[in-house]
Design an enzyme around this catalytic site. Structure first.
Site, mmCIF file in Angstrom:
data_model
loop_
_atom_site.group_PDB
_atom_site.id
_atom_site.type_symbol
_atom_site.label_atom_id
_atom_site.label_comp_id
_atom_site.label_asym_id
_atom_site.label_seq_id
_atom_site.Cartn_x
_atom_site.Cartn_y
_atom_site.Cartn_z
ATOM 1 N N HIS A 467 -13.609 19.319 -3.236
ATOM 2 C CA HIS A 467 -13.917 20.717 -2.925
ATOM 3 C C HIS A 467 -14.803 21.330 -4.023
ATOM 4 O O HIS A 467 -15.868 21.873 -3.743
ATOM 5 C CB HIS A 467 -12.592 21.488 -2.799
ATOM 6 C CG HIS A 467 -12.754 22.954 -2.570
ATOM 7 N ND1 HIS A 467 -12.536 23.539 -1.341
ATOM 8 C CD2 HIS A 467 -13.133 23.976 -3.393
ATOM 9 C CE1 HIS A 467 -12.761 24.843 -1.436
ATOM 10 N NE2 HIS A 467 -13.125 25.137 -2.671
ATOM 11 N N GLU A 468 -14.355 21.204 -5.254
ATOM 12 C CA GLU A 468 -15.107 21.823 -6.349
ATOM 13 C C GLU A 468 -16.465 21.143 -6.531
ATOM 14 O O GLU A 468 -17.451 21.799 -6.876
ATOM 15 C CB GLU A 468 -14.302 21.803 -7.655
ATOM 16 C CG GLU A 468 -12.993 22.590 -7.604
ATOM 17 C CD GLU A 468 -13.154 24.040 -7.144
ATOM 18 O OE1 GLU A 468 -14.234 24.624 -7.338
ATOM 19 O OE2 GLU A 468 -12.184 24.589 -6.564
ATOM 20 N N HIS A 471 -18.910 22.768 -4.288
ATOM 21 C CA HIS A 471 -19.508 23.970 -4.878
ATOM 22 C C HIS A 471 -20.605 23.576 -5.873
ATOM 23 O O HIS A 471 -21.661 24.193 -5.932
ATOM 24 C CB HIS A 471 -18.455 24.781 -5.635
ATOM 25 C CG HIS A 471 -17.523 25.575 -4.777
ATOM 26 N ND1 HIS A 471 -17.961 26.472 -3.827
ATOM 27 C CD2 HIS A 471 -16.170 25.631 -4.728
ATOM 28 C CE1 HIS A 471 -16.913 27.044 -3.248
ATOM 29 N NE2 HIS A 471 -15.812 26.547 -3.773
ATOM 30 N N HIS A 474 -23.779 22.622 -4.187
ATOM 31 C CA HIS A 474 -24.462 23.808 -3.676
ATOM 32 C C HIS A 474 -25.279 24.460 -4.810
ATOM 33 O O HIS A 474 -26.410 24.897 -4.617
ATOM 34 C CB HIS A 474 -23.403 24.778 -3.148
ATOM 35 C CG HIS A 474 -23.918 25.841 -2.232
ATOM 36 N ND1 HIS A 474 -23.131 26.861 -1.781
ATOM 37 C CD2 HIS A 474 -25.142 26.059 -1.678
ATOM 38 C CE1 HIS A 474 -23.846 27.663 -0.997
ATOM 39 N NE2 HIS A 474 -25.060 27.200 -0.922
HETATM 40 ZN ZN ZN Z 1 -13.807 26.987 -3.356
#
Ligand code: ZN
Length: 677
Positions: A467-468, A471, A474
């Protein structure tokens, strides 16, 4: 081959940050910026991108680069002197930002550019920055009379201090509590790794025996596995009453007055700006347009998931009764759920741990993104870091060109803020023809290595890491050269969790697990039988998890929508009502979960916690394109990278989504992935 690589000269030196100088250095930069701004506005007109916006972008980026390592250190390696310096400096920064966002001359200058012939010749990124600025000036009250502007500035300052106070109270309350155990028999049920962590926790405090803390890895494992019900109850009480008027440290770090003051401030600011509530104000910069749109979205999910959650809860209750426990309490739920999971699927989360040694997981994660986006990752050992656990890594594109960098700091320790997050160190920006490459911080709080071997992760921790890293991608793969709309900047908050939640899908596919799961001793891939158990268990208690997220989302949204200062306990009352409507588990009266809900009281999720579920519609539907074309399909990967990851906050998220998917998102994939269809 001599590849381009990161140079220490362009990166922060964390080890030399001197708390004694932080405040004075910050004030000096702010004052320089103030006089630069004066000069910019005094120029002979017309205002252009080059004489107005570019210097503004540069000033803000330089300030960001200065502050980022300080703020990062405050999160991962707090000392008394750093906390003091940070708190003394924050008001200067807040005042500066408010002053900037309420500066009428600056607003008029940017407006004149927006209305000039030049505007249409600017790039979409440049136009977007100008449009966002004009919107944000209005949202900061630029058009209000002086007394109201001053009041908003005052409220901003107070709000910022209250948020810091909230976070300090949580950190202090979390670390103030320990549960020492001397009798090993009381540890019955606990897995080997957790026992070793408890021994390490004791050693770090020069104590004998075992110590449980409220750090998440210690707490959550204890709640799942400790046979001793009294100890579970003690831990649950301590955890769920942190920073409140309840529990062993009642009143010591109580966040209740902080929360009341925060909500009052947010409501007053919103009203000054012409909004009915802070929730309405919050939506002015989000994908969702009206409170009803958010509430209907959440309510629809409650309707779908509550009956499933009820069934799942009954199942745990019945299971516990069969085991001889007839009064199931909240501190028993994790424990009996874990036992039920084992009996249903003959499988425990702990069975997977040996297959997720950190080095293999990282290597697999990096080979996954190589397949999808063609990018490569390499560790750099010569870059300064703040702790022996931290590392710096470079990211290369498919032509071996340096594209970005990131720091990782994975393990829980004292003086480190709870949770997992990505933050910016450097944002992509073009400077005199040369590109400043983006750099991210990836911070987690995993169980540290407790033996002579490397850290072994749970599947949940692997999920968090993916998940991290989503980020980070992105942020790092952005091709936008203007910091204000590069990476996650300028992306509406309810779309920010799209690339991160997208990555979580890869934690559930055998094909991708084979890239990053391998036994830490034998290197053996995850056995098919174990994978099938894991998959069968994937939707175990998915309804309960869903209603929990909906409870948080509705609570957050409603306290910011229906603020009622007349009722002194309105926060608790709204929470009680939301629980009645949403959840199926009775919460004890002493529970003060809200007092440590940092996302909304100390972070950016106020009236925006719903964003997780909102963005999951996008991430699930985007992933379904990979299910259709093959989960490693390079063409689909490139399309995702070009249409979503590279574009920052330039296009609106719906346009970007449609460019990738060829149509608007539907909720179908989310329901399917959650096992709810
Ligand atoms: Zn998040």
């Amino acid at each position: 081959m001599n590849r381009e690589h990161f140079n220490q000269a362009n990166l922060p030196v964390f080890t030399t940050i001197d708390p004694a100088k932080i405040e004075a250095d910050t004030v000096a930069i702010l004052n320089t910026n103030r006089s630069k701004l004066k000069d910019i506005l005094a120029q002979s007109q017309p205002f252009t991108w080059a004489n107005l916006m570019q210097p503004l972008e540069d000033m803000s980026d330089e300030l960001g680069k200065f502050w980022s390592p300080i703020s990062h250190m405050h999160g991962v390696k707090e000392t008394e002197s750093l906390r003091t310096a940070y708190n003394a400096t924050l008001p200067h920064l807040t005042a500066y930002h408010t002053e900037l966002s309420q500066n009428t001359d600056l607003f008029n200058a940017i407006n004149s550019l927006a209305n000039s012939a030049q505007f249409s010749q600017l790039s979409p990124a440049q136009q977007k920055i100008i449009e966002n600025d004009i919107r944000d000036f209005k949202l900061a009250g630029v058009n209000l009379p002086a007394d109201k502007k001053a009041r908003i500035a005052e409220l901003q300052l107070e709000t910022c201090q209250l948020m810091t106070k909230f976070s300090e109270n949580v950190l202090d309350a979390t670390h103030a509590f320990i549960l020492p155990i001397t009798d090993k028999e009381k540890l019955a049920g606990l897995p080997e790794q957790a026992i070793k962590l408890a021994i390490d926790n004791a050693k770090q405090r020069s104590m004998d025996g075992y110590v449980f803390t409220l750090d998440y890895p210690s707490y959550s494992t204890a709640m799942k596995f400790l046979d001793n019900r009294e100890l579970r109850k003690t831990l649950y009480e301590a955890y769920s009453t942190r920073a409140s008027d309840q529990g062993v440290n009642a009143g010591k770090w109580d966040n209740s007055p902080v929360m009341n003051a925060l909500l009052k401030n947010r409501q007053e600011s919103a009203e000054l700006l012409g909004f009915a509530s802070f929730a309405d104000y919050s939506l002015a910069t989000k994908m969702a347009k009206t409170p009803d749109e958010v509430l209907n979205f959440l309510q629809d999910l409650v309707t779908r998931s509550k009956p499933i959650a009820q069934q799942e809860y009954d199942e745990v209750k019945n299971f516990a009764a069969k085991e001889g426990l007839h009064d199931l309490e909240v501190w028993d739920i994790s424990y009996y759920s874990e036992k039920l999971r084992q009996s249903l699927f003959n499988f425990s989360q702990e069975d997977l741990r040996p297959y997720f040694p950190i080095s293999k997981v990282l290597q697999g994660l990096f080979s996954l993104v190589k397949k999808l986006y063609g990018i490569g990752v390499r560790q750099e050992d010569s870059i300064d870091v703040w702790h022996p656990d931290a590392r710096f890594l470079s990211v290369y594109d498919e032509h071996n060109q340096l594209r970005a960098g990131f720091y990782i700091d994975l393990y829980a320790r004292q003086h480190k803020r709870d949770g997992a997050w990505m933050d910016e160190c450097r944002v992509r920006r073009r400077l005199n023809g040369k590109v400043q490459l983006p750099v991210a911080y990836l911070t987690c709080n995993f169980m540290p290595p407790v033996d002579d071997h490397e850290a072994l992760l749970t599947h949940d921790e692997v999920n968090t890491l993916f998940h991290e890293f989503g980020h980070c991608l992105h942020h790092m793969l952005s091709k936008v050269d203007y910091p204000s709309v590069s990476g996650i900047n300028g992306v509406p908050w309810d779309a920010v969790e799209f690339p991160s939640q997208f990555m979580e899908n890869y934690c559930w596919e055998k094909e991708s697990l084979d890239l990053f799961a391998g036994h830490y001793q034998t290197g053996e891939a995850l056995p098919k039988e174990l994978y099938e158990k894991m998959l069968a268990a994937k939707h175990f208690q998915t309804g309960l998890q869903m209603v929990r997220q909906l409870e948080f989302s509705l609570f957050d949204f409603l306290i910011h929508l229906d603020h009622d200062p007349v009722k002194p306990h309105f926060i608790q009352q709204i929470l009680d009502q939301v629980r009645k409507d949403t959840t199926v588990i009775e919460t004890p009266a002493f529970n003060r979960f809200q007092n440590s809900f940092s996302h909304i009281f100390a972070g950016g999720y106020a009236a925006g916690y719903y964003s997780y579920k909102w963005a999951e519609v996008l991430s699930s539907d985007a992933y379904s394109a990979f299910e259709e074309h093959g989960i490693f399909d390079h063409a689909t990967g490139l399309s995702f990278m070009h249409n979503i990851l590279e574009v920052g906050g330039v296009p609106d998220p719906m346009t970007a989504f449609v460019a990738f998917r060829g149509r608007k998102p539907t909720i179908d994939a989310l329901l399917r992935h959650s096992g709810m269809t």
